[in-house]
Scaffold this motif. Structure first.
Motif, PDB file in Angstrom:
ATOM      1  N   LYS A 119      42.655  -0.583 -10.293  1.00  0.00           N
ATOM      2  CA  LYS A 119      42.898  -1.808  -9.354  1.00  0.00           C
ATOM      3  C   LYS A 119      41.406  -1.945  -8.694  1.00  0.00           C
ATOM      4  O   LYS A 119      41.371  -3.026  -8.388  1.00  0.00           O
ATOM      5  N   HIS A 120      40.759  -0.996  -8.593  1.00  0.00           N
ATOM      6  CA  HIS A 120      39.280  -1.119  -8.071  1.00  0.00           C
ATOM      7  C   HIS A 120      38.592  -1.879  -8.798  1.00  0.00           C
ATOM      8  O   HIS A 120      37.496  -2.412  -8.586  1.00  0.00           O
ATOM      9  N   LEU A 121      38.712  -1.639 -10.266  1.00  0.00           N
ATOM     10  CA  LEU A 121      37.878  -2.264 -11.308  1.00  0.00           C
ATOM     11  C   LEU A 121      37.807  -3.515 -11.338  1.00  0.00           C
ATOM     12  O   LEU A 121      37.294  -4.472 -12.050  1.00  0.00           O
ATOM     13  N   ARG A 122      39.242  -4.209 -10.629  1.00  0.00           N
ATOM     14  CA  ARG A 122      39.277  -5.785 -10.728  1.00  0.00           C
ATOM     15  C   ARG A 122      38.729  -6.382  -9.757  1.00  0.00           C
ATOM     16  O   ARG A 122      38.696  -7.604  -9.621  1.00  0.00           O
ATOM     17  N   GLY A 123      37.711  -5.735  -8.832  1.00  0.00           N
ATOM     18  CA  GLY A 123      37.064  -6.477  -7.773  1.00  0.00           C
ATOM     19  C   GLY A 123      36.209  -7.642  -8.276  1.00  0.00           C
ATOM     20  O   GLY A 123      35.839  -7.535  -9.749  1.00  0.00           O
ATOM     21  N   GLU A 132      31.572  -9.344   3.946  1.00  0.00           N
ATOM     22  CA  GLU A 132      30.655  -7.929   4.729  1.00  0.00           C
ATOM     23  C   GLU A 132      31.411  -7.085   4.043  1.00  0.00           C
ATOM     24  O   GLU A 132      32.480  -6.828   3.561  1.00  0.00           O
ATOM     25  N   PRO A 133      30.328  -5.988   3.756  1.00  0.00           N
ATOM     26  CA  PRO A 133      30.774  -4.626   3.046  1.00  0.00           C
ATOM     27  C   PRO A 133      31.898  -3.970   3.957  1.00  0.00           C
ATOM     28  O   PRO A 133      31.915  -3.866   5.191  1.00  0.00           O
ATOM     29  N   ASP A 139      38.714  -0.186   0.446  1.00  0.00           N
ATOM     30  CA  ASP A 139      38.185  -1.473   0.123  1.00  0.00           C
ATOM     31  C   ASP A 139      36.524  -1.269  -0.217  1.00  0.00           C
ATOM     32  O   ASP A 139      36.095  -2.023  -0.946  1.00  0.00           O
ATOM     33  N   LEU A 140      36.185  -0.032   0.182  1.00  0.00           N
ATOM     34  CA  LEU A 140      34.812   0.216  -0.491  1.00  0.00           C
ATOM     35  C   LEU A 140      34.855   0.350  -1.879  1.00  0.00           C
ATOM     36  O   LEU A 140      33.772  -0.279  -2.718  1.00  0.00           O
ATOM     37  N   LEU A 141      35.752   0.989  -2.433  1.00  0.00           N
ATOM     38  CA  LEU A 141      35.813   1.051  -3.905  1.00  0.00           C
ATOM     39  C   LEU A 141      35.975  -0.125  -4.613  1.00  0.00           C
ATOM     40  O   LEU A 141      35.394  -0.400  -5.332  1.00  0.00           O
ATOM     41  N   THR A 142      36.946  -0.819  -4.188  1.00  0.00           N
ATOM     42  CA  THR A 142      37.174  -2.439  -4.736  1.00  0.00           C
ATOM     43  C   THR A 142      36.164  -3.350  -4.442  1.00  0.00           C
ATOM     44  O   THR A 142      35.674  -3.919  -5.495  1.00  0.00           O
ATOM     45  N   HIS A 143      35.207  -3.274  -3.329  1.00  0.00           N
ATOM     46  CA  HIS A 143      34.077  -4.099  -3.118  1.00  0.00           C
ATOM     47  C   HIS A 143      33.026  -3.473  -4.350  1.00  0.00           C
ATOM     48  O   HIS A 143      32.178  -4.611  -4.801  1.00  0.00           O
ATOM     49  N   TYR A 144      32.548  -2.377  -4.378  1.00  0.00           N
ATOM     50  CA  TYR A 144      31.449  -1.734  -5.055  1.00  0.00           C
ATOM     51  C   TYR A 144      31.757  -1.374  -6.550  1.00  0.00           C
ATOM     52  O   TYR A 144      30.897  -1.170  -7.496  1.00  0.00           O
ATOM     53  N   LEU A 145      33.084  -1.184  -7.036  1.00  0.00           N
ATOM     54  CA  LEU A 145      33.209  -0.858  -8.514  1.00  0.00           C
ATOM     55  C   LEU A 145      33.211  -1.973  -9.244  1.00  0.00           C
ATOM     56  O   LEU A 145      33.376  -1.994 -10.444  1.00  0.00           O
ATOM     57  N   ALA A 146      32.921  -3.223  -8.692  1.00  0.00           N
ATOM     58  CA  ALA A 146      32.483  -4.527  -9.204  1.00  0.00           C
ATOM     59  C   ALA A 146      31.140  -4.295  -9.992  1.00  0.00           C
ATOM     60  O   ALA A 146      30.883  -5.423 -10.660  1.00  0.00           O
ATOM     61  N   LEU A 178      29.947   6.018  -1.909  1.00  0.00           N
ATOM     62  CA  LEU A 178      31.469   5.659  -1.607  1.00  0.00           C
ATOM     63  C   LEU A 178      32.365   6.651  -1.134  1.00  0.00           C
ATOM     64  O   LEU A 178      33.501   6.378  -0.899  1.00  0.00           O
ATOM     65  N   ASN A 179      31.797   7.874  -1.337  1.00  0.00           N
ATOM     66  CA  ASN A 179      32.513   9.109  -0.596  1.00  0.00           C
ATOM     67  C   ASN A 179      32.519   9.020   0.860  1.00  0.00           C
ATOM     68  O   ASN A 179      31.314   9.175   1.255  1.00  0.00           O
ATOM     69  N   ILE A 180      33.187   8.903   1.619  1.00  0.00           N
ATOM     70  CA  ILE A 180      33.322   9.065   2.962  1.00  0.00           C
ATOM     71  C   ILE A 180      33.090  10.212   3.535  1.00  0.00           C
ATOM     72  O   ILE A 180      32.525  10.613   4.604  1.00  0.00           O
TER      73      ILE A 180
END
Length: 200
Positions: A119-123, A132-133, A139-146, A178-180
């Motif tokens: 699901k994150h790769l569909r960003g 905004e990041p 949400d970080l994963l969805t934003h940046y795995l694009a 992306l690791n918190i």
């Protein structure tokens, strides 16, 4: 789904905009700790299979082993430098490190974990410029795995009790953005000398 073509179009469309930035904070001590690197490399050779890498797309699920192990999402921009020895030097950034099937996680495998990431790769790459990041993990994963080109690196680990320790040491070394949790403790230092805003 984010594809190389949609990512390229987004770059062209936003070429004149301010560039979004992903902050990487590498700890100098972990990166220069050669004895620790050697022990980690030895432990990975002893406990894990050799690392494999695939293009991170939704369709690779069945190519991923149904076994426990370690994984990384790695961004590999397309630039390659021609080296004097006729090899190519490429640039990569580890964005995220995880594990599947550690102690007490009998049903969890690399394949099952990857299903959770599809699901994150569909960003949408456009969101890198238009939003905004975010600050929470999903949400970080969805934003940046694009980001593209994106790879999925993985290694199987038969001894489930060893997985978490190996992951913790990789997190401490790479401190992926992306690791918190899990990276080294980095201390900021205030400078007493003002820095110029622009350098020529």
């Amino acid at each position: 789904m984010a594809t190389p073509d949609t990512a390229a179009r987004a770059v062209i469309r936003h070429r004149l905009d301010a560039s979004p930035a992903l902050e990487f904070q590498l700890g100098i001590t972990p990166m220069m700790d050669v004895p620790s690197h050697q022990v980690l490399q030895d432990d990975l050779r002893r406990l894990a299979s050799p690392w494999e890498r695939l293009s991170a797309t939704e369709s690779i699920v069945n190519a991923i082993p149904d076994e426990p192990g370690l994984y990384m999402f790695v961004w590999r921009p397309s630039i390659k430098l021609a080296m004097a020895d006729r090899t190519e030097g490429s640039f990569h950034q580890v964005l995220y490190i995880g594990h599947a099937g550690g102690a007490g996680q009998l049903g969890n495998t690399l394949r099952n974990r990857y299903r959770d990431y599809r699901k994150h790769l569909r960003g949408n790459p456009e969101s890198l410029w238009t939003r905004e990041p975010p600050t929470n993990r999903d949400d970080l994963l969805t934003h940046y795995l694009a980001l593209r080109p994106l790879e999925y690196w993985f290694a199987t680990v038969e001894d489930r009790s060893a997985i978490k320790n190996l992951e913790d040491r990789l997190l401490h070394l790479y401190n992926p953005p992306l690791n918190i949790q899990g990276g080294p403790t980095l201390r900021g230092r205030l400078s007493t000398v003002p820095k110029p805003a622009l350098r020529s």
